[in-house]
Scaffold this motif. Structure first.
Motif, PDB file in Angstrom:
ATOM      1  N   UNK A 140      30.213  49.906  16.404  1.00  0.00           N
ATOM      2  CA  UNK A 140      29.031  49.527  15.624  1.00  0.00           C
ATOM      3  C   UNK A 140      28.874  50.442  14.411  1.00  0.00           C
ATOM      4  N   UNK A 141      29.173  51.728  14.591  1.00  0.00           N
ATOM      5  CA  UNK A 141      29.105  52.665  13.476  1.00  0.00           C
ATOM      6  C   UNK A 141      30.128  52.351  12.392  1.00  0.00           C
ATOM      7  N   UNK A 142      31.341  52.009  12.811  1.00  0.00           N
ATOM      8  CA  UNK A 142      32.376  51.636  11.837  1.00  0.00           C
ATOM      9  C   UNK A 142      31.962  50.378  11.083  1.00  0.00           C
ATOM     10  N   UNK A 143      31.427  49.389  11.818  1.00  0.00           N
ATOM     11  CA  UNK A 143      30.938  48.182  11.157  1.00  0.00           C
ATOM     12  C   UNK A 143      29.809  48.518  10.177  1.00  0.00           C
ATOM     13  N   UNK A 144      28.915  49.429  10.578  1.00  0.00           N
ATOM     14  CA  UNK A 144      27.827  49.837   9.693  1.00  0.00           C
ATOM     15  C   UNK A 144      28.342  50.518   8.434  1.00  0.00           C
ATOM     16  N   UNK A 145      29.354  51.362   8.579  1.00  0.00           N
ATOM     17  CA  UNK A 145      29.947  52.029   7.415  1.00  0.00           C
ATOM     18  C   UNK A 145      30.575  50.997   6.482  1.00  0.00           C
ATOM     19  N   UNK A 146      31.349  50.066   7.033  1.00  0.00           N
ATOM     20  CA  UNK A 146      31.970  49.028   6.195  1.00  0.00           C
ATOM     21  C   UNK A 146      30.924  48.146   5.526  1.00  0.00           C
ATOM     22  N   UNK A 175      22.796  51.598   5.913  1.00  0.00           N
ATOM     23  CA  UNK A 175      23.853  51.232   6.866  1.00  0.00           C
ATOM     24  C   UNK A 175      24.948  52.296   6.911  1.00  0.00           C
ATOM     25  N   UNK A 176      25.300  52.818   5.759  1.00  0.00           N
ATOM     26  CA  UNK A 176      26.354  53.838   5.698  1.00  0.00           C
ATOM     27  C   UNK A 176      25.936  55.105   6.442  1.00  0.00           C
ATOM     28  N   UNK A 177      24.731  55.577   6.205  1.00  0.00           N
ATOM     29  CA  UNK A 177      24.262  56.814   6.852  1.00  0.00           C
ATOM     30  C   UNK A 177      24.111  56.621   8.362  1.00  0.00           C
ATOM     31  N   UNK A 178      23.460  55.528   8.771  1.00  0.00           N
ATOM     32  CA  UNK A 178      23.280  55.279  10.203  1.00  0.00           C
ATOM     33  C   UNK A 178      24.645  55.053  10.871  1.00  0.00           C
ATOM     34  N   UNK A 179      25.574  54.424  10.167  1.00  0.00           N
ATOM     35  CA  UNK A 179      26.913  54.203  10.709  1.00  0.00           C
ATOM     36  C   UNK A 179      27.658  55.503  10.965  1.00  0.00           C
ATOM     37  N   UNK A 180      27.584  56.431  10.030  1.00  0.00           N
ATOM     38  CA  UNK A 180      28.258  57.723  10.203  1.00  0.00           C
ATOM     39  C   UNK A 180      27.644  58.487  11.368  1.00  0.00           C
ATOM     40  N   UNK A 181      26.309  58.484  11.456  1.00  0.00           N
ATOM     41  CA  UNK A 181      25.641  59.161  12.570  1.00  0.00           C
ATOM     42  C   UNK A 181      26.020  58.500  13.898  1.00  0.00           C
ATOM     43  N   UNK A 182      26.106  57.170  13.914  1.00  0.00           N
ATOM     44  CA  UNK A 182      26.485  56.455  15.139  1.00  0.00           C
ATOM     45  C   UNK A 182      27.897  56.834  15.582  1.00  0.00           C
ATOM     46  N   UNK A 195      24.305  35.823  10.471  1.00  0.00           N
ATOM     47  CA  UNK A 195      25.147  35.681  11.661  1.00  0.00           C
ATOM     48  C   UNK A 195      25.630  37.039  12.163  1.00  0.00           C
ATOM     49  N   UNK A 196      26.125  37.847  11.262  1.00  0.00           N
ATOM     50  CA  UNK A 196      26.636  39.164  11.639  1.00  0.00           C
ATOM     51  C   UNK A 196      25.519  40.064  12.151  1.00  0.00           C
ATOM     52  N   UNK A 197      24.324  39.963  11.564  1.00  0.00           N
ATOM     53  CA  UNK A 197      23.189  40.758  12.026  1.00  0.00           C
ATOM     54  C   UNK A 197      22.827  40.416  13.461  1.00  0.00           C
ATOM     55  N   UNK A 198      22.859  39.138  13.815  1.00  0.00           N
ATOM     56  CA  UNK A 198      22.537  38.737  15.188  1.00  0.00           C
ATOM     57  C   UNK A 198      23.574  39.253  16.176  1.00  0.00           C
ATOM     58  N   UNK A 199      24.844  39.232  15.788  1.00  0.00           N
ATOM     59  CA  UNK A 199      25.897  39.758  16.657  1.00  0.00           C
ATOM     60  C   UNK A 199      25.692  41.251  16.896  1.00  0.00           C
ATOM     61  N   UNK A 200      25.380  41.989  15.843  1.00  0.00           N
ATOM     62  CA  UNK A 200      25.184  43.433  15.984  1.00  0.00           C
ATOM     63  C   UNK A 200      23.909  43.770  16.747  1.00  0.00           C
ATOM     64  N   UNK A 201      22.880  42.940  16.645  1.00  0.00           N
ATOM     65  CA  UNK A 201      21.670  43.160  17.439  1.00  0.00           C
ATOM     66  C   UNK A 201      22.004  43.034  18.924  1.00  0.00           C
ATOM     67  N   UNK A 202      22.787  42.027  19.284  1.00  0.00           N
ATOM     68  CA  UNK A 202      23.204  41.866  20.685  1.00  0.00           C
ATOM     69  C   UNK A 202      24.074  43.040  21.131  1.00  0.00           C
ATOM     70  N   UNK A 203      24.978  43.486  20.267  1.00  0.00           N
ATOM     71  CA  UNK A 203      25.843  44.621  20.587  1.00  0.00           C
ATOM     72  C   UNK A 203      25.008  45.876  20.825  1.00  0.00           C
ATOM     73  N   UNK A 204      23.995  46.085  19.998  1.00  0.00           N
ATOM     74  CA  UNK A 204      23.112  47.247  20.165  1.00  0.00           C
ATOM     75  C   UNK A 204      22.337  47.154  21.474  1.00  0.00           C
TER      76      UNK A 204
END
Length: 133
Positions: free
Chosen positions: A26-32, A63-70, A108-117
């Motif tokens: 999820x962090x890598x996806x957030x960084x991208x 997204x970049x900052x939260x992704x790196x922290x994740x 669509x991608x936001x819903x997938x990541x919400x489920x992943x979280x």
């Protein structure tokens, strides 16, 4: 009795590793996703008349900052430290909120990541600390 504790320890370790790997992904996806938004890529949809109206570049930095922290917290979860589990739940909850608020830009991608979280939070909360010791 020993078999049961070994099984619960293995399950607890497996769930923690699952959460760690999912949080890193999820962090890598957030960084991208952050890099795409900062670069003002045309992949993001701009929804007019949405109550949460934000600049896509600003969302990219979030997204970049939260992704790196994740990613960093996910790597720390491999040590099964209690602070890393708590931080993992907090980061996954932050990702959930960020992805909810960015629904109009990439729904669509936001819903997938919400489920992943949600799965990350579940995996980190269901394990008892005594099973990890």
């Amino acid at each position: 009795m020993t078999h049961r504790s070994e099984t619960s320890e293995a399950m607890a370790g497996g769930l923690t590793i699952f959460a760690a790997v999912m949080l890193i992904i999820a962090g890598i996806f957030g960084v991208f996703r952050g890099i795409m938004a900062i670069a003002e890529d045309d992949i993001f949809v701009n929804a007019p008349n949405y109550i949460f109206k934000f600049d896509v570049t600003g969302w990219g930095w979030i997204h970049l900052i939260v992704g790196v922290v994740a990613i960093l917290v996910g790597l720390s979860l491999f040590k099964a430290a209690l602070w890393a589990r708590i931080a993992g739940v907090v980061i996954a909850a932050l990702f959930m909120i960020v992805n909810f608020l960015s629904l109009p830009y990439y729904p669509f991608w936001s819903m997938i990541l919400i489920a992943m979280d949600g799965f990350i939070i579940w995996a980190l909360c269901v394990v008892r600390q005594k099973d990890l010791a």
